[in-house]
Scaffold this motif. Structure first.
Motif, PDB file in Angstrom:
ATOM      1  N   UNK A 192      50.488   9.232   2.008  1.00 15.42           N
ATOM      2  CA  UNK A 192      51.233   7.996   1.765  1.00 15.42           C
ATOM      3  C   UNK A 192      51.496   7.761   0.280  1.00 15.42           C
ATOM      4  N   UNK A 193      52.679   7.248  -0.032  1.00 14.66           N
ATOM      5  CA  UNK A 193      53.070   6.915  -1.396  1.00 14.66           C
ATOM      6  C   UNK A 193      52.964   5.414  -1.619  1.00 14.66           C
ATOM      7  N   UNK A 194      52.566   5.009  -2.811  1.00 13.01           N
ATOM      8  CA  UNK A 194      52.356   3.591  -3.109  1.00 13.01           C
ATOM      9  C   UNK A 194      53.640   2.776  -2.949  1.00 13.01           C
ATOM     10  N   UNK A 195      54.790   3.406  -3.216  1.00 16.97           N
ATOM     11  CA  UNK A 195      56.059   2.699  -3.107  1.00 16.97           C
ATOM     12  C   UNK A 195      56.708   2.807  -1.743  1.00 16.97           C
ATOM     13  N   UNK A 196      55.981   3.408  -0.777  1.00 12.01           N
ATOM     14  CA  UNK A 196      56.532   3.598   0.558  1.00 12.01           C
ATOM     15  C   UNK A 196      56.931   5.041   0.792  1.00 12.01           C
ATOM     16  N   UNK A 197      56.861   5.468   2.033  1.00 15.88           N
ATOM     17  CA  UNK A 197      57.176   6.846   2.363  1.00 15.88           C
ATOM     18  C   UNK A 197      55.954   7.749   2.237  1.00 15.88           C
ATOM     19  N   UNK A 198      56.189   9.031   2.407  1.00 13.30           N
ATOM     20  CA  UNK A 198      55.105  10.011   2.355  1.00 13.30           C
ATOM     21  C   UNK A 198      55.546  11.246   1.579  1.00 13.30           C
ATOM     22  N   UNK A 199      54.547  12.056   1.214  1.00 14.03           N
ATOM     23  CA  UNK A 199      54.796  13.341   0.556  1.00 14.03           C
ATOM     24  C   UNK A 199      54.018  14.416   1.301  1.00 14.03           C
ATOM     25  N   UNK A 200      54.623  15.581   1.467  1.00 13.84           N
ATOM     26  CA  UNK A 200      53.964  16.695   2.151  1.00 13.84           C
ATOM     27  C   UNK A 200      53.571  17.763   1.144  1.00 13.84           C
ATOM     28  N   UNK A 201      52.383  18.351   1.340  1.00 15.87           N
ATOM     29  CA  UNK A 201      51.986  19.490   0.509  1.00 15.87           C
ATOM     30  C   UNK A 201      51.450  20.639   1.364  1.00 15.87           C
ATOM     31  N   UNK A 202      52.078  20.814   2.507  1.00 16.10           N
ATOM     32  CA  UNK A 202      51.787  21.944   3.387  1.00 16.10           C
ATOM     33  C   UNK A 202      52.997  22.153   4.293  1.00 16.10           C
ATOM     34  N   UNK A 203      53.136  23.324   4.897  1.00 24.20           N
ATOM     35  CA  UNK A 203      54.271  23.532   5.803  1.00 24.20           C
ATOM     36  C   UNK A 203      54.060  22.777   7.113  1.00 24.20           C
ATOM     37  N   UNK A 204      55.144  22.349   7.712  1.00 21.27           N
ATOM     38  CA  UNK A 204      55.053  21.681   9.010  1.00 21.27           C
ATOM     39  C   UNK A 204      54.462  22.628  10.047  1.00 21.27           C
ATOM     40  N   UNK A 205      54.876  23.881   9.980  1.00 22.22           N
ATOM     41  CA  UNK A 205      54.322  24.930  10.833  1.00 22.22           C
ATOM     42  C   UNK A 205      53.577  25.903   9.932  1.00 22.22           C
ATOM     43  N   UNK A 226      49.381  26.049  -6.999  1.00 20.83           N
ATOM     44  CA  UNK A 226      49.052  24.924  -7.871  1.00 20.83           C
ATOM     45  C   UNK A 226      49.931  24.917  -9.099  1.00 20.83           C
ATOM     46  N   UNK A 227      50.211  23.739  -9.609  1.00 19.06           N
ATOM     47  CA  UNK A 227      50.983  23.605 -10.838  1.00 19.06           C
ATOM     48  C   UNK A 227      50.035  23.632 -12.036  1.00 19.06           C
ATOM     49  N   UNK A 228      50.540  23.334 -13.222  1.00 22.44           N
ATOM     50  CA  UNK A 228      49.697  23.305 -14.416  1.00 22.44           C
ATOM     51  C   UNK A 228      48.529  22.338 -14.209  1.00 22.44           C
ATOM     52  N   UNK A 229      47.347  22.766 -14.598  1.00 20.94           N
ATOM     53  CA  UNK A 229      46.124  21.991 -14.340  1.00 20.94           C
ATOM     54  C   UNK A 229      46.206  20.572 -14.887  1.00 20.94           C
ATOM     55  N   UNK A 230      46.833  20.399 -16.057  1.00 20.29           N
ATOM     56  CA  UNK A 230      46.875  19.071 -16.673  1.00 20.29           C
ATOM     57  C   UNK A 230      47.705  18.080 -15.872  1.00 20.29           C
ATOM     58  N   UNK A 231      48.482  18.568 -14.903  1.00 23.32           N
ATOM     59  CA  UNK A 231      49.299  17.687 -14.071  1.00 23.32           C
ATOM     60  C   UNK A 231      48.714  17.481 -12.681  1.00 23.32           C
ATOM     61  N   UNK A 232      47.450  17.856 -12.503  1.00 23.18           N
ATOM     62  CA  UNK A 232      46.791  17.661 -11.213  1.00 23.18           C
ATOM     63  C   UNK A 232      45.636  16.674 -11.368  1.00 23.18           C
ATOM     64  N   UNK A 233      45.002  16.361 -10.254  1.00 27.87           N
ATOM     65  CA  UNK A 233      43.949  15.344 -10.244  1.00 27.87           C
ATOM     66  C   UNK A 233      42.652  15.871  -9.643  1.00 27.87           C
ATOM     67  N   UNK A 234      42.368  17.144  -9.860  1.00 28.97           N
ATOM     68  CA  UNK A 234      41.067  17.699  -9.480  1.00 28.97           C
ATOM     69  C   UNK A 234      40.099  17.457 -10.635  1.00 28.97           C
ATOM     70  N   UNK A 254      46.156  14.635  -4.264  1.00 31.44           N
ATOM     71  CA  UNK A 254      46.404  16.069  -4.122  1.00 31.44           C
ATOM     72  C   UNK A 254      47.686  16.515  -4.813  1.00 31.44           C
ATOM     73  N   UNK A 255      48.371  15.612  -5.494  1.00 30.35           N
ATOM     74  CA  UNK A 255      49.625  15.948  -6.166  1.00 30.35           C
ATOM     75  C   UNK A 255      49.425  17.152  -7.091  1.00 30.35           C
ATOM     76  N   UNK A 256      50.306  18.117  -6.982  1.00 23.48           N
ATOM     77  CA  UNK A 256      50.231  19.310  -7.810  1.00 23.48           C
ATOM     78  C   UNK A 256      49.735  20.528  -7.070  1.00 23.48           C
ATOM     79  N   UNK A 257      49.227  20.332  -5.853  1.00 23.40           N
ATOM     80  CA  UNK A 257      48.744  21.448  -5.037  1.00 23.40           C
ATOM     81  C   UNK A 257      49.455  21.481  -3.692  1.00 23.40           C
TER      82      UNK A 257
END
Length: 299
Positions: free
Chosen positions: A147-160, A246-254, A290-293
């Motif tokens: 879920x996104x704070x402004x509404x809607x959703x984001x996917x970070x995996x394939x549907x299948x 994964x994207x650049x580490x500085x742009x993730x939240x791990x 999980x943004x960035x992965x």
């Protein structure tokens, strides 16, 4: 550290410190390849994601300006936990000149001290699709509906679910390049890292390094090579099928927090005739968002 008084303890302690450190250095530290590693001076740390602003609004002549505000996104509290392990070297062991065995005791304590955090850190990926382990947004690490704070959703995996392949990697890149932030703005988070378990090491190497498409008979150019991915085959990822971008580490939240790094205390147990060594560290880890992965469980 408690006073070490007897002959065997005084002679043994310096060498034991040395071999513990030797064992610690033998294990490759992969934490800072994927996590933001920081120190902490409190019993816990907190992270609150704050969104950006929305898009500009078309305004009529003399019309009122629309004012916007940033929204609160995901929040996580990281509570540091203590981890310990100890060994005891008996006076008899010392007297019988079994220093080789004593050396191995210390070396293994050091190796365990380095490896235990790595096992904990990569559990995040091992549990990325397991519904029993959800994050601050109530979803697993890799989900189709974060879920996104402004509404809607984001996917970070394939549907299948998809196995690691040129086609799957290209589609994952497209998905990542089409991500939007919590307010609907495009965000540039291209993939930089391909992370797999050791079972996919060869496949990952062929896909990322081959000049030509390793999955085609004809000499077609290998598109994945142009992505410039750095591949890592991690022994702490237990699945033979799962893979992650994964994207650049500085742009993730791990996050990995060290409240106290690994240290050793030694003391002599006079009643039992032993030198005891106790290793300890305090830490916490996880993900705020999980943004960035992006990941696939494979088929």
């Amino acid at each position: 550290m408690a006073m070490i008084t007897s002959g065997f303890a005084k002679l043994l302690a310096p060498g034991l410190y040395s071999v513990i450190n030797q064992g610690y250095q033998e294990v490759e530290d992969m934490l800072d390849l994927f996590y933001k590693v920081e120190g902490s001076e409190r019993s816990f740390e907190e992270e609150q994601v704050i969104t950006g602003l929305g898009l500009f609004v078309e305004t009529a002549e003399l019309g009122e300006t629309t004012y916007d505000d940033r929204l609160l996104g995901d929040y996580k509290k990281y509570t540091h936990l203590k981890s310990t392990l100890g060994i005891a070297i008996s006076e008899e062991m010392y007297d019988d000149d079994l220093y080789g065995e004593m050396k191995n005791y210390g070396r293994e304590l050091g190796r365990s001290a380095r490896e235990t955090p790595l096992v904990a850190a990569f559990q995040l990926y091992n549990r990325a699709f397991n519904a029993s382990y959800t994050g601050p947004d109530g979803k697993v690490f890799c989900a189709t509906d974060h879920p996104l704070a402004g509404g809607g959703t984001r996917s970070n995996r394939p549907t299948v679910a998809a196995d690691l392949s040129l086609t799957a990697l290209a589609q994952a890149e497209t998905d990542m390049l089409n991500w939007q932030d919590d307010r609907g703005k495009r965000i540039k988070l291209p993939p930089r890292v391909l992370l797999t378990g050791t079972a996919l090491k060869r496949k990952a190497f062929e896909l990322t390094k081959s000049e030509y498409n390793p999955e085609a008979v004809e000499r077609a150019a290998n598109y994945v090579r142009s992505m410039g991915l750095q591949s890592y085959a991690c022994p702490y990822i237990t699945s033979a099928k799962q893979w992650f971008l994964g994207t650049d580490k500085q742009n993730t939240y791990l996050r990995w927090w060290w409240r106290k790094k690994f240290g050793v205390r030694m003391w002599e147990d006079m009643d039992r005739g032993a030198l005891r060594a106790r290793g300890m560290y305090r830490s916490s880890s996880g993900w705020t968002t999980s943004l960035g992965w992006w990941g696939s469980p494979g088929l």
